[in-house]
Design an enzyme around this catalytic site. Structure first.
Site, mmCIF file in Angstrom:
data_model
loop_
_atom_site.group_PDB
_atom_site.id
_atom_site.type_symbol
_atom_site.label_atom_id
_atom_site.label_comp_id
_atom_site.label_asym_id
_atom_site.label_seq_id
_atom_site.Cartn_x
_atom_site.Cartn_y
_atom_site.Cartn_z
ATOM 1 N N ARG A 161 1.023 -1.158 -0.135
ATOM 2 C CA ARG A 161 -0.040 0.006 -0.035
ATOM 3 C C ARG A 161 0.894 1.137 0.033
ATOM 4 O O ARG A 161 1.750 1.516 0.912
ATOM 5 C CB ARG A 161 -0.840 0.010 1.265
ATOM 6 C CG ARG A 161 -1.597 1.116 1.361
ATOM 7 C CD ARG A 161 -2.579 1.433 2.818
ATOM 8 N NE ARG A 161 -3.047 2.340 2.721
ATOM 9 C CZ ARG A 161 -3.521 3.545 3.782
ATOM 10 N NH1 ARG A 161 -3.077 2.989 4.858
ATOM 11 N NH2 ARG A 161 -3.793 4.493 3.662
ATOM 12 N N HIS A 167 -3.275 10.905 0.880
ATOM 13 C CA HIS A 167 -2.760 10.528 2.032
ATOM 14 C C HIS A 167 -2.047 12.056 2.547
ATOM 15 O O HIS A 167 -0.874 12.111 2.794
ATOM 16 C CB HIS A 167 -1.658 9.351 2.168
ATOM 17 C CG HIS A 167 -1.385 8.945 3.212
ATOM 18 N ND1 HIS A 167 -1.460 7.507 3.525
ATOM 19 C CD2 HIS A 167 -0.959 9.301 4.576
ATOM 20 C CE1 HIS A 167 -1.227 7.292 4.775
ATOM 21 N NE2 HIS A 167 -0.765 8.330 5.687
ATOM 22 N N GLU A 176 -7.973 7.973 6.178
ATOM 23 C CA GLU A 176 -8.392 8.562 7.370
ATOM 24 C C GLU A 176 -9.153 10.028 7.649
ATOM 25 O O GLU A 176 -8.487 11.167 7.817
ATOM 26 C CB GLU A 176 -7.122 8.787 8.292
ATOM 27 C CG GLU A 176 -6.468 7.362 8.597
ATOM 28 C CD GLU A 176 -5.188 7.390 9.699
ATOM 29 O OE1 GLU A 176 -4.846 8.620 9.912
ATOM 30 O OE2 GLU A 176 -4.877 6.415 10.119
ATOM 31 N N ASN A 234 -7.597 1.480 9.793
ATOM 32 C CA ASN A 234 -6.474 1.831 10.520
ATOM 33 C C ASN A 234 -6.700 1.493 11.971
ATOM 34 O O ASN A 234 -7.723 2.282 12.385
ATOM 35 C CB ASN A 234 -6.022 3.112 10.004
ATOM 36 C CG ASN A 234 -5.731 3.254 8.825
ATOM 37 O OD1 ASN A 234 -5.658 2.345 7.841
ATOM 38 N ND2 ASN A 234 -5.223 4.536 8.309
ATOM 39 N N TYR A 239 -4.659 2.042 16.072
ATOM 40 C CA TYR A 239 -3.500 2.244 16.833
ATOM 41 C C TYR A 239 -3.767 1.997 18.012
ATOM 42 O O TYR A 239 -2.881 1.130 18.988
ATOM 43 C CB TYR A 239 -2.902 3.488 16.288
ATOM 44 C CG TYR A 239 -2.062 3.572 15.182
ATOM 45 C CD1 TYR A 239 -0.999 3.258 14.914
ATOM 46 C CD2 TYR A 239 -2.895 3.930 13.955
ATOM 47 C CE1 TYR A 239 -0.363 3.171 13.763
ATOM 48 C CE2 TYR A 239 -2.387 3.992 12.748
ATOM 49 C CZ TYR A 239 -1.193 3.455 12.653
ATOM 50 O OH TYR A 239 -0.303 3.661 11.435
ATOM 51 N N GLU A 247 -3.857 -0.220 8.107
ATOM 52 C CA GLU A 247 -2.838 0.311 8.887
ATOM 53 C C GLU A 247 -2.775 -0.552 10.209
ATOM 54 O O GLU A 247 -3.891 -0.414 10.976
ATOM 55 C CB GLU A 247 -2.547 1.520 9.120
ATOM 56 C CG GLU A 247 -2.176 2.484 7.909
ATOM 57 C CD GLU A 247 -1.864 3.927 8.241
ATOM 58 O OE1 GLU A 247 -1.854 4.341 9.345
ATOM 59 O OE2 GLU A 247 -1.949 4.584 7.112
HETATM 60 C C1 PNW Z 1 -1.663 7.235 10.733
HETATM 61 N N1 PNW Z 1 -4.531 8.999 16.382
HETATM 62 O O1 PNW Z 1 -2.090 8.427 11.428
HETATM 63 C C2 PNW Z 1 -1.290 7.732 9.321
HETATM 64 O O2 PNW Z 1 -2.151 7.215 8.525
HETATM 65 C C3 PNW Z 1 0.201 7.545 9.082
HETATM 66 O O3 PNW Z 1 0.531 8.277 8.067
HETATM 67 C C4 PNW Z 1 0.947 7.645 10.131
HETATM 68 O O4 PNW Z 1 2.249 7.595 9.847
HETATM 69 C C5 PNW Z 1 0.511 6.789 11.232
HETATM 70 O O5 PNW Z 1 -0.652 6.614 11.484
HETATM 71 C C6 PNW Z 1 1.402 6.721 12.602
HETATM 72 O O6 PNW Z 1 0.966 7.936 13.351
HETATM 73 C C7 PNW Z 1 -2.552 8.443 12.671
HETATM 74 O O7 PNW Z 1 -4.268 9.682 17.141
HETATM 75 C C8 PNW Z 1 -2.310 9.532 13.421
HETATM 76 O O8 PNW Z 1 -5.529 7.995 16.698
HETATM 77 C C9 PNW Z 1 -3.038 9.633 14.789
HETATM 78 C C10 PNW Z 1 -3.871 8.693 15.207
HETATM 79 C C11 PNW Z 1 -4.441 7.631 14.264
HETATM 80 C C12 PNW Z 1 -3.605 7.496 13.038
#
Ligand code: PNW
Length: 478
Positions: free
Chosen positions: A84, A129, A174, A314, A316, A381
């Site tokens: 991707r 992006h 996102e 995605n 995290y 992601e």
């Molecule tokens: C993603 N949050 O962003 C992005 O798609 C990527 O480009 C980035 O490098 C990656 O996460 C790592 O940070 C996020 O605060 C940024 O929940 C913040 C959040 C989630 C995704």
């Protein structure tokens, strides 16, 4: 390390896909080479270096503009099914406006797509992006309704030139982060800080632009190329802090991602009721004559509904959430939610116990299944940052546990997860956090002009998972 975990019994389904992801501004560099125009991140990092943790920028980054062959070698080494990556809009249309295609930009992506095909790696391409053409930003960026037409022409150009070799298209990366962090607050470029207004306008036009690109692909290109087109939505898990906080936790979920999922993936379409209701109430208390959340017409609701072939997800973090009635009349997205939330184990924000919460991922997958008619979920992601260890045990522990949670979601909860993408292939420019926060499974030496890539322990771990189609033994850090 606690040797807490061994290969579990599940194997990944036969057609399950593995990949890694990157994005153009974070890796390409060559910011003003071969005809590329200026985007918001060029402009922001050059004009406000102090807004980036280490005052760096993506001018050179991983230099993937020149080193894409090496990147594809890494992918081959890992044995991924797909890669991707995203297109830089101003490499294709330097001004952002849809005339005067820059053929050097087209050529760059042609070379990548051809080499991926030669190596049997499926291409997944993100159209947007975050690196918006700066001239479009000066016109209000995504808050300008005309954005929809410019974006659609950009998408058409990408479908025309690359459609024959792209199996998966993602319209946007996102919506929440795009709109809330860039237009609502000041975390990402161009950091407008107009919370509660600009973020909602951005999201509104983003959803329409997404739908326009989907319909364009669907009617004009799908029969020819048989690809799929979807959107990537970032979804964190919000767990109620107390049993009586379930409504508050769900409200935060609806504000963070229901707001973009519901119009596309629910049977009825449109924004979630709770989001419409809370913004309308708060707007009125603040003296607005109508809600700050724009309204879709019934035609628009139908136009947007169902416009994603699968859900790109995605993920995290996991947060705890609680009800919080704010009496503040300051216009803000955060006031609209009437809840507060914090990373679980917030007293240890940076510790692995707060950051490795696999059960949150599993609960999120189940929530998506139950809330949106059991869609196919393509994890676009998932990843973990550290500060640069080559022997990155924390990252291995993260991936091991999240992949187990994913397998449990598939086999125990019957969630239709079809693919998994590790963010990210290699250390790169982590937006406002610069180069200090590293998410890569390959290490990149940014002080060496050659930008050599070196596999971290996690690269071998991921390679083993892909090769064995199961989560191989690893050390559990927490
Ligand atoms: C993603 N949050 O962003 C992005 O798609 C990527 O480009 C980035 O490098 C990656 O996460 C790592 O940070 C996020 O605060 C940024 O929940 C913040 C959040 C989630 C995704």
């Amino acid at each position: 390390f606690d040797r807490g975990c061994w290969a579990i019994n599940y194997t990944f389904p036969d057609n399950f896909l593995f990949g890694t992801a990157t994005s153009s501004y974070q890796i390409e560099g060559a910011w003003n080479e071969s005809g590329k125009g200026e985007n918001t991140w060029d402009w922001y990092t050059h004009n406000y270096p102090e807004r980036i943790l280490d005052r760096t920028n993506g001018d050179i980054a991983c230099d993937s503009y020149h080193k894409y062959e090496e990147d594809i070698k890494l992918l081959k080494e890992l044995g991924v099914d797909f890669y991707r990556f995203s297109l830089s809009w101003t490499r294709i249309f330097p001004s952002g406006f849809p005339n005067n295609v820059n053929y050097e930009g087209i050529n760059y992506y042609n070379k990548i797509l051809n080499l991926l095909a030669a190596n049997n790696i499926t291409a997944m391409v993100t159209l947007f992006h975050w690196d918006l053409p700066q001239r479009l930003m000066e016109l209000g960026g995504l808050t300008n309704p005309r954005f929809i037409a410019f974006y659609t022409e950009y998408a058409r150009t990408a479908f025309e030139f690359f459609g024959d070799r792209v199996k998966y298209w993602l319209t946007f990366n996102e919506p929440f982060q795009t709109c809330m962090f860039s237009y609502g607050d000041t975390r990402l470029a161009p950091a407008l800080g107009m919370s509660g207004i600009a973020d909602y306008l951005c999201g509104h036009n983003l959803l329409k632009a997404h739908a326009a690109a989907y319909h364009l692909y669907n009617t004009t290109y799908r029969s020819k190329y048989e690809g799929k087109i979807a959107i990537s939505i970032s979804a964190e898990w919000f767990e109620p802090n107390n049993t009586y906080d379930e409504a508050a936790a769900d409200r935060v979920r609806q504000f963070w991602y229901g707001i973009h999922m519901h119009p596309i993936f629910s049977s009825e379409g449109d924004y979630p009721e709770v989001v419409k209701e809370y913004i309308a109430t708060q707007s009125s208390l603040e003296g607005y004559k109508r809600s700050r959340l724009p309204q879709f017409t019934p035609d628009e609701i139908n136009y947007i509904k169902g416009t994603s072939d699968f859900m790109g997800l995605n993920h995290y973090n996991t947060y705890l959430a609680t009800n919080a009635s704010s009496t503040s009349l300051e216009t803000s997205y955060y006031n609209d939610i009437q809840a507060s939330y914090w990373l679980s184990s917030s007293n240890m924000e940076d510790s692995d116990t707060a950051r490795i919460v696999p059960w949150g991922f599993r609960k999120l997958l189940v929530w998506v299944k139950n809330t949106f008619n059991d869609p196919e979920i393509f994890v676009t992601e998932n990843g973990y940052y550290d500060f640069g260890d080559i022997d990155d045990r924390g990252r291995i522990s993260f991936y091991g546990q999240y992949l187990e949670a994913l397998l449990e979601a598939i086999y125990i909860d019957n969630v239709k997860v079809i693919a998994y993408t590790a963010w990210t292939l290699m250390d790169n420019f982590e937006w406002n956090l610069g180069y200090e926060y590293k998410y890569g499974i390959y290490y990149v030496n940014f002080t060496d002009p050659d930008r050599p890539r070196i596999p971290k322990s996690s690269a071998y771990f991921i390679k083993n998972v892909i090769g064995n189609r199961t989560v191989v033994s690893y050390d559990r850090v927490v």
